[in-house]
Design a protein around this motif. Structure first.
Motif, PDB file in Angstrom:
ATOM      1  N   VAL A   1      51.275 -86.698 -43.705  1.00 24.73           N
ATOM      2  CA  VAL A   1      50.545 -87.584 -44.612  1.00 24.73           C
ATOM      3  C   VAL A   1      49.285 -86.850 -45.074  1.00 24.73           C
ATOM      4  O   VAL A   1      48.491 -86.385 -44.262  1.00 24.73           O
TER       5      VAL A   1
ATOM      6  N   PHE B   1      50.547 -93.768 -49.533  1.00 22.95           N
ATOM      7  CA  PHE B   1      50.225 -92.561 -48.780  1.00 22.95           C
ATOM      8  C   PHE B   1      50.927 -91.390 -49.450  1.00 22.95           C
ATOM      9  O   PHE B   1      52.149 -91.407 -49.609  1.00 22.95           O
TER      10      PHE B   1
ATOM     11  N   VAL C   1      52.521 -87.916 -49.221  1.00 23.15           N
ATOM     12  CA  VAL C   1      53.122 -87.107 -48.158  1.00 23.15           C
ATOM     13  C   VAL C   1      53.592 -85.781 -48.744  1.00 23.15           C
ATOM     14  O   VAL C   1      53.739 -85.650 -49.962  1.00 23.15           O
TER      15      VAL C   1
ATOM     16  N   ALA D   1      60.231 -87.748 -45.398  1.00 22.10           N
ATOM     17  CA  ALA D   1      59.633 -88.995 -44.914  1.00 22.10           C
ATOM     18  C   ALA D   1      60.670 -90.097 -44.855  1.00 22.10           C
ATOM     19  O   ALA D   1      60.739 -90.846 -43.872  1.00 22.10           O
TER      20      ALA D   1
ATOM     21  N   LEU E   1      55.084 -94.494 -49.831  1.00 20.65           N
ATOM     22  CA  LEU E   1      54.893 -93.087 -49.506  1.00 20.65           C
ATOM     23  C   LEU E   1      55.433 -92.314 -50.692  1.00 20.65           C
ATOM     24  O   LEU E   1      56.514 -92.646 -51.214  1.00 20.65           O
TER      25      LEU E   1
END
Length: 121
Positions: free
Chosen positions: A3, A73, A75, A81, A117
Motif C-alpha cells: 500500500v 488506497f 497499491v 492485491a 484499492l
C-alpha cells in the motif's frame, strides 16, 4: 501487495452544489475538473476528493454499497492485491474497474465499509 498511500476519497452526495461549495469555497481546494454530476478537488500534496451526484455513473454503486465516503488506497499492483485479498477471504464488491489512468477494485472490510484499492496503469 504494497500500500503506497491513501490517494483519493469518493463521496456520493444528494447535495452536489453544497458539497462543491464546501470543498472549493470553505476548504479552498483546487478543482481538478468539474462536470455536471461530478467534480474532483486536489489538496496541496496531490491527494484528491471526488464528489458524485445522482446521474453520475458511480453514484448508484456508491449509495448501494457504501454508507459514507469511500477511501482509495493506492497499491503497487491491483491484480496482486485482488489475488491476496481473495485468498484472505475478503469480499470483493463489483468487477475490476478501469479508466485511462487507473485500475481498481472495491472491497468490503470487516467494519462493513467499502474501500477501494487501485494501481496506475
Amino acid at each position: 501487495m504494497k500500500v503506497l498511500n491513501v490517494r483519493w476519497v469518493g463521496v456520493a452526495t444528494q447535495d452536489y452544489q453544497a458539497m462543491f461549495d464546501f470543498l472549493y469555497g470553505a476548504l479552498g481546494l483546487e478543482a481538478a475538473f468539474t462536470e455536471e454530476t461530478t467534480a474532483e478537488f486536489v489538496t496541496a500534496e496531490g491527494d484528491t476528493v471526488q464528489i458524485m451526484a445522482p446521474g453520475n455513473r458511480f453514484f448508484g454503486f456508491f449509495t448501494e454499497n457504501a454508507s459514507g465516503p469511500v477511501p482509495l488506497f493506492e497499491v503497487d499492483d491491483v491484480h496482486t492485491a485482488m489475488a491476496e485479498l481473495r485468498q484472505a477471504g475478503v469480499e470483493l464488491v463489483g468487477p475490476l474497474g478501469t479508466d485511462q489512468d487507473w485500475e481498481w477494485i472495491n472491497v468490503r472490510a470487516p467494519d462493513g465499509n467499502l474501500y477501494e484499492l487501485a494501481s496506475r496503469r
